[in-house]
Design a protein around this motif. Structure first.
Motif, PDB file in Angstrom:
ATOM      1  N   GLY A  27       3.720  31.698  -9.615  1.00  0.00           N
ATOM      2  CA  GLY A  27       4.916  32.466  -9.306  1.00  0.00           C
ATOM      3  C   GLY A  27       4.798  33.326  -8.058  1.00  0.00           C
ATOM      4  N   VAL A  28       3.922  32.944  -7.166  1.00  0.00           N
ATOM      5  CA  VAL A  28       3.732  33.719  -5.937  1.00  0.00           C
ATOM      6  C   VAL A  28       4.751  33.281  -4.892  1.00  0.00           C
ATOM      7  N   VAL A  29       5.385  34.253  -4.225  1.00  0.00           N
ATOM      8  CA  VAL A  29       6.341  33.960  -3.161  1.00  0.00           C
ATOM      9  C   VAL A  29       5.571  33.752  -1.859  1.00  0.00           C
ATOM     10  N   VAL A  30       5.820  32.629  -1.204  1.00  0.00           N
ATOM     11  CA  VAL A  30       5.144  32.291   0.053  1.00  0.00           C
ATOM     12  C   VAL A  30       6.195  32.190   1.157  1.00  0.00           C
ATOM     13  N   THR A  31       5.964  32.909   2.232  1.00  0.00           N
ATOM     14  CA  THR A  31       6.839  32.824   3.406  1.00  0.00           C
ATOM     15  C   THR A  31       6.065  32.200   4.559  1.00  0.00           C
ATOM     16  N   PHE A  32       6.790  31.759   5.591  1.00  0.00           N
ATOM     17  CA  PHE A  32       6.167  30.987   6.668  1.00  0.00           C
ATOM     18  C   PHE A  32       6.564  31.569   8.018  1.00  0.00           C
ATOM     19  N   TRP A  33       5.565  31.602   8.948  1.00  0.00           N
ATOM     20  CA  TRP A  33       5.712  32.355  10.181  1.00  0.00           C
ATOM     21  C   TRP A  33       5.199  31.563  11.382  1.00  0.00           C
ATOM     22  N   SER A  34       5.616  32.005  12.556  1.00  0.00           N
ATOM     23  CA  SER A  34       5.233  31.335  13.800  1.00  0.00           C
ATOM     24  C   SER A  34       3.938  31.874  14.386  1.00  0.00           C
ATOM     25  N   ASP A  35       3.362  32.933  13.785  1.00  0.00           N
ATOM     26  CA  ASP A  35       2.200  33.602  14.377  1.00  0.00           C
ATOM     27  C   ASP A  35       1.302  34.102  13.249  1.00  0.00           C
ATOM     28  N   PRO A  36      -0.021  34.147  13.464  1.00  0.00           N
ATOM     29  CA  PRO A  36      -0.909  34.607  12.384  1.00  0.00           C
ATOM     30  C   PRO A  36      -0.803  36.081  12.063  1.00  0.00           C
ATOM     31  N   ASP A  37      -0.247  36.901  12.963  1.00  0.00           N
ATOM     32  CA  ASP A  37      -0.165  38.345  12.721  1.00  0.00           C
ATOM     33  C   ASP A  37       1.261  38.865  12.672  1.00  0.00           C
ATOM     34  N   ALA A  38       2.074  38.510  13.659  1.00  0.00           N
ATOM     35  CA  ALA A  38       3.449  39.010  13.717  1.00  0.00           C
ATOM     36  C   ALA A  38       4.385  37.801  13.765  1.00  0.00           C
ATOM     37  N   GLY A  39       5.030  37.584  14.915  1.00  0.00           N
ATOM     38  CA  GLY A  39       5.842  36.393  15.087  1.00  0.00           C
ATOM     39  C   GLY A  39       7.172  36.426  14.368  1.00  0.00           C
ATOM     40  N   THR A  40       7.788  35.226  14.241  1.00  0.00           N
ATOM     41  CA  THR A  40       9.104  35.053  13.636  1.00  0.00           C
ATOM     42  C   THR A  40       8.984  34.273  12.333  1.00  0.00           C
ATOM     43  N   GLN A  41       9.701  34.723  11.301  1.00  0.00           N
ATOM     44  CA  GLN A  41       9.671  34.004  10.032  1.00  0.00           C
ATOM     45  C   GLN A  41      10.559  32.777  10.109  1.00  0.00           C
ATOM     46  N   THR A  74       5.605  21.313  13.136  1.00  0.00           N
ATOM     47  CA  THR A  74       4.547  20.548  12.486  1.00  0.00           C
ATOM     48  C   THR A  74       3.480  21.420  11.841  1.00  0.00           C
ATOM     49  N   GLY A  75       3.531  22.726  12.071  1.00  0.00           N
ATOM     50  CA  GLY A  75       2.559  23.628  11.471  1.00  0.00           C
ATOM     51  C   GLY A  75       3.107  25.050  11.431  1.00  0.00           C
ATOM     52  N   MET A  76       2.749  25.780  10.391  1.00  0.00           N
ATOM     53  CA  MET A  76       3.244  27.152  10.236  1.00  0.00           C
ATOM     54  C   MET A  76       2.133  28.017   9.650  1.00  0.00           C
ATOM     55  N   TRP A  77       2.286  29.329   9.777  1.00  0.00           N
ATOM     56  CA  TRP A  77       1.368  30.299   9.156  1.00  0.00           C
ATOM     57  C   TRP A  77       1.985  30.783   7.838  1.00  0.00           C
ATOM     58  N   ALA A  78       1.266  30.555   6.737  1.00  0.00           N
ATOM     59  CA  ALA A  78       1.759  30.895   5.403  1.00  0.00           C
ATOM     60  C   ALA A  78       1.255  32.268   4.980  1.00  0.00           C
ATOM     61  N   GLU A  79       2.169  33.055   4.380  1.00  0.00           N
ATOM     62  CA  GLU A  79       1.816  34.393   3.913  1.00  0.00           C
ATOM     63  C   GLU A  79       2.177  34.506   2.439  1.00  0.00           C
ATOM     64  N   ALA A  80       1.168  34.949   1.635  1.00  0.00           N
ATOM     65  CA  ALA A  80       1.383  35.053   0.191  1.00  0.00           C
ATOM     66  C   ALA A  80       1.100  36.457  -0.322  1.00  0.00           C
TER      67      ALA A  80
END
Length: 858
Positions: A27-41, A74-80
């Motif tokens: 049940g963990v919410v995972v979001t995806f980003w363009s950068d490993p630290d900041a960037g755009t979701q 083709t690739g994204m940074w995932a945050e959980a």
């Protein structure tokens, strides 16, 4: 554009730590980003059924379900919800709805520079893991043809069947900039094949940027190479204004590799930073093949070399033609370890000319080399060494060698050189030109059974001073009077290294009497031994600010006892300036166990504080107190209430300041008689680097710091939880001897201070401690208790895992010996040599600092 499918793979799970173990994150919410630290979701997602979603929720088993990403991604940074993000790559091509589509073997994507501002829109080159250099080389060529750009490698191993060539142009007036980037030195790896000259070769005129990948040179002669020119006789540099950063070059670790990890012809205005080299033969080499220009102006920072094999060289700077030079190259915080025999740390070489001029080596550590520095041809090179070990287990080694065409070179060791039996500082028969000598300055040399510094290799004009020893009895690695227990320094070293990386503030606190406060240097803030230690460490690991300036260095305390020194120190800018009458407080409160107070409205104290944060320490409580007013750099006064009641130390913190030295004026607000503003001092600090707080007080004995109670406002503010540090140095003792304090009493006072440092309040015992015994001089010729303190210090060291530095022992227990060296000062406070009984000159404080620094930099 097509959408790419993500998730639903065998490794696509989210896990979280629970009670020390790892469990699936259901049940963990995972979001995806363009950068490993900041960037755009990325919010333009589609679930498995083709419906729009903005995020993914894991299943009850922690599994990441199938979904489609935005068009072309083709690739994204995932945050959980954790402290960092993880890279996730597409598993196949979708058809708009996110389901279906053919799976491919895409595991690594190489993007060329056709659109440098948006790598996602760049051309894609699919690598198959077999002969990946074909696709990578095509991307590099496309970048060149496009006039420059970025080639991005994703996570994975790339197998090179042939050498990669980063090629510029034949036209020296056209600048081609090409970047080859990975995802980390251990995450993106280039594997070489037997018979390759190098993994990457730079040629023609190019500005290159290599970052965040590793090279396995098992099958190649070299890791990274460059051509010197773009024509046999043109003398053009092949690259300039380039960066080589966050790289790892690994060899086979079998001792058979003899090539260079990095072998660069004519580097110019380039930076080599954070490079780890291991398992290779030779490390880093710069060379020049032309006499008609001077390549150089380069910086090498934090490069580590571990060489495997015999007769190898860790760092080499070389001219391969007559009169060619490599000019103005700066090396900072570089290290080397030689695992083979017959190895050289630094080799400055040349052919038929002067070789290499003007290289500067600062903060260099070498381990297990047979020669530390070998200057074959070269002039005006400066080597600032830290703790250096010649190879252990081999007798008769030579530390420094200079050829017939080596002149005006300087070896300046901030720490020490330590070797095996009977090693030589210079080689027998070394030829040094008297008209333009080489110099060895401020260097301590130690050996198990003696060190040879013979007159035949130390002619007139060659400077050897400050502790060089020759043909002496056995010594400990750190010299007489020094004891370092096993495991000591690990807390300090970790914080120091973090400070050097810009991620922490490494804090030192020194407590004691006038021999630590700086009497009678030319400037107690900068020329006391804590001041010298601060400037040296800040030069190596970063400037953490000016530290604490206490009110004991003010006319209130200095006028009666040291008026001549007060005048000199006021001119030097070391004294806290004051207006009106201030009085010394009677309690041992706050940092420095001292404060001064005034009840006259408008009276001021003026401090100097360097850093982005200023902290003002005042004593509050008791009866009614006036407000404190402060101003920074002439700005308007700011009023701060000083509450009455229980005594406490109030810390007023001002942040967001520019990184300069600030003038801080503290003023008494509206007050009536008996309403006192009490001030301990002001500290200037930064977010990272090394900071040294000199909290010593002239006249202080061990009892001055001996109350660990949190309500006493004493030891807890001098290395304890209210003013903590990573390294604490205790030096109180000479005044105890004059007062006839018993050894057991002295030891109990030290133990109480150690209680505050190690185990009071929030302290976790993770502070390294040095118990330092100042040279007693002739300060006590009646009671003769000082040896008792030295004996107790050694016992305390075993119990509390402290290091011991005994300057009295190092000074042969002789006032006359240090007097012959010009180490004693005078009340004039100018730093010159004098005949004081216990206070030092600038040279004396420098010698004290030189004794400590090997412990702090090794």
């Amino acid at each position: 554009m097509a959408r790419f499918n993500f998730g639903a793979g065998i490794g696509d799970y989210v896990v979280t730590p629970t009670d020390g173990t790892w469990a699936v994150g259901a049940g963990v919410v995972v979001t995806f980003w363009s950068d490993p630290d900041a960037g755009t979701q990325y919010t333009d997602l589609l679930n498995g059924g083709g419906s729009p979603i903005t995020q993914i929720t894991t299943t009850e088993y922690g599994h990441l379900p199938s979904f489609a990403g935005p068009d072309g991604v083709t690739g994204m940074w995932a945050e959980a919800g954790g402290p960092s993000r993880i890279w996730i790559e597409a598993r196949g091509l979708g058809s708009g709805g996110g389901s279906g589509g053919a799976y491919t073997s895409i595991t690594r994507i190489v993007a060329s520079a056709t659109a440098p501002a948006d790598v996602r829109a760049a051309a894609q080159y699919v690598c198959d893991g077999v002969a990946d250099q074909v696709q990578i080389q095509q991307a590099l060529n496309d970048a060149r043809d496009a006039g420059g750009g970025v080639v991005q490698l994703t996570v994975g191993d790339y197998n090179l069947a042939g050498q990669l060539s980063i090629e510029g142009t034949d036209d020296v007036d056209v600048e081609i900039g090409i970047s080859l980037l990975g995802q980390g030195a251990r995450a993106t790896m280039l594997n070489t094949t037997t018979g390759m000259a190098s993994a990457i070769h730079l040629t023609k005129v190019v500005r290159v940027h290599l970052e965040d990948f590793g090279i396995a040179v098992d099958g190649a002669t070299h890791g990274i190479t460059s051509a010197t020119t773009n024509g046999a006789s043109s003398g053009h540099r092949s690259f300039w204004n380039s960066t080589f950063r966050n790289l790892q070059v690994n060899g086979p670790w079998d001792g058979g590799h003899s090539g260079w990890a990095i072998n660069m012809g004519s580097p110019f205005r380039s930076v080599f930073e954070n490079i780890e080299i291991g398992g290779v033969g030779n490390g880093l080499r710069f060379y020049s093949e032309h006499a008609d220009f001077n390549p150089g102006d380069c910086t090498v920072k934090r490069v580590f070399v571990e060489s495997v094999g015999d007769n190898m060289t860790l760092y080499k700077i070389e001219s391969t033609t007559a009169a060619g030079v490599m000019n103005q190259i700066e090396f900072e915080v570089c290290e080397g370890i030689a695992a083979g025999s017959g190895c050289t740390g630094i080799h400055i070489a040349g052919v038929g000319g002067w070789g290499t001029a003007h290289t500067h080596w600062r903060g260099v550590n070498m381990e297990q080399v047979d020669k530390i520095v070998h200057v074959e041809y070269g002039s005006s090179n400066t080597f600032r060494l830290n703790h250096v070990n010649l190879r252990t287990g081999t007798a008769g080694l030579t530390a420094l060698t200079f050829g017939a065409n080596a002149f005006n070179n300087t070896v300046e060791c901030g720490g020490l050189i330590y070797g095996t039996d009977n090693f030589r500082l210079f080689a027998d028969g070394n030829t040094l030109e008297p008209s333009s000598p080489n110099r060895v300055k401020d260097t301590r040399v130690y050996g198990d059974s003696g060190v040879k510094v013979t007159s035949s290799v130390n002619p007139a004009g060659t400077t050897v001073r400050s502790g060089i020893v020759g043909n002496t009895a056995a010594k400990t690695p750190f010299g007489p009077g020094i004891y370092v227990p096993p495991g000591w320094g690990r807390y300090w070293a970790a914080k120091r290294d973090a400070a050097a990386a810009g991620t922490a503030l490494a804090r030192i606190v020194a407590v004691g009497g006038s021999a630590t406060q700086g009497f009678y240097s030319s400037n107690p803030r900068t020329k006391s031994w804590p001041g010298v230690v601060a400037s040296t460490l800040q030069g190596l690991y970063g400037d953490g600010g000016s530290g604490f300036q206490q009110t004991s260095l003010s006319a209130t305390l200095l006028t009666s006892g040291d008026p001549t020194a007060l005048a000199a120190w006021t001119t030097a800018g070391a004294v806290v300036a004051q207006t009106g009458t201030w009085t010394q407080g009677g309690s041992s409160f706050g940092p420095g166990t001292n404060y001064i107070y005034s009840d006259t409205t408008g009276n001021t104290l003026t401090f100097k504080a360097r850093g982005t944060t200023v902290k003002i320490y005042t004593v509050v409580g008791g009866s009614t107190r006036p407000n404190m007013l402060y101003s920074i750099d002439g700005a308007a006064d700011v009023s701060v209430a000083q509450p009455s009641g229980t005594n406490a130390i109030q810390v007023t913190t001002i942040t967001g300041l520019s990184n300069i030295e600030h003038t801080v004026v503290v003023k008494v607000g509206t007050a009536s008689s008996g309403q006192y503003l009490s001030v301990c001092g002001v500290s200037g600090e930064k977010a990272s680097g090394v900071i040294v707080h000199n909290l010593a007080l002239a006249g202080a004995s061990s009892s001055r710091y001996a109350n660990p109670s949190t309500t006493a406002l004493n030891a807890t503010y001098n290395g304890g939880p209210d003013f903590p540090c990573d390294l604490a140095v205790f030096t109180a003792g000479p005044n105890d001897a004059v007062a006839n304090t018993a050894g057991d009493t002295w030891a109990a006072n030290v133990a109480k201070w150690l209680k505050a440092v190690r185990d009071t309040g929030s302290q976790l015992g993770d502070t390294d401690v040095i118990l330092a015994i100042p040279h007693l001089g002739t300060h006590d010729v009646t009671n003769f208790k000082y040896q008792d303190y030295a004996e107790r210090a050694r016992a305390l060291a075993d119990v509390y895992n402290c290091a011991v530095v005994n300057w009295w022992t190092a000074g042969r227990n002789s006032w006359a010996y240090w007097n012959s060296l010009g180490y004693w000062g005078s009340n004039a406070g100018t730093g010159a040599a004098g005949t004081d009984s216990v206070h030092l000159s600038d040279a004396g404080f420098q010698a004290m600092a030189d004794t400590l620094l090997p412990l702090l930099t090794s």
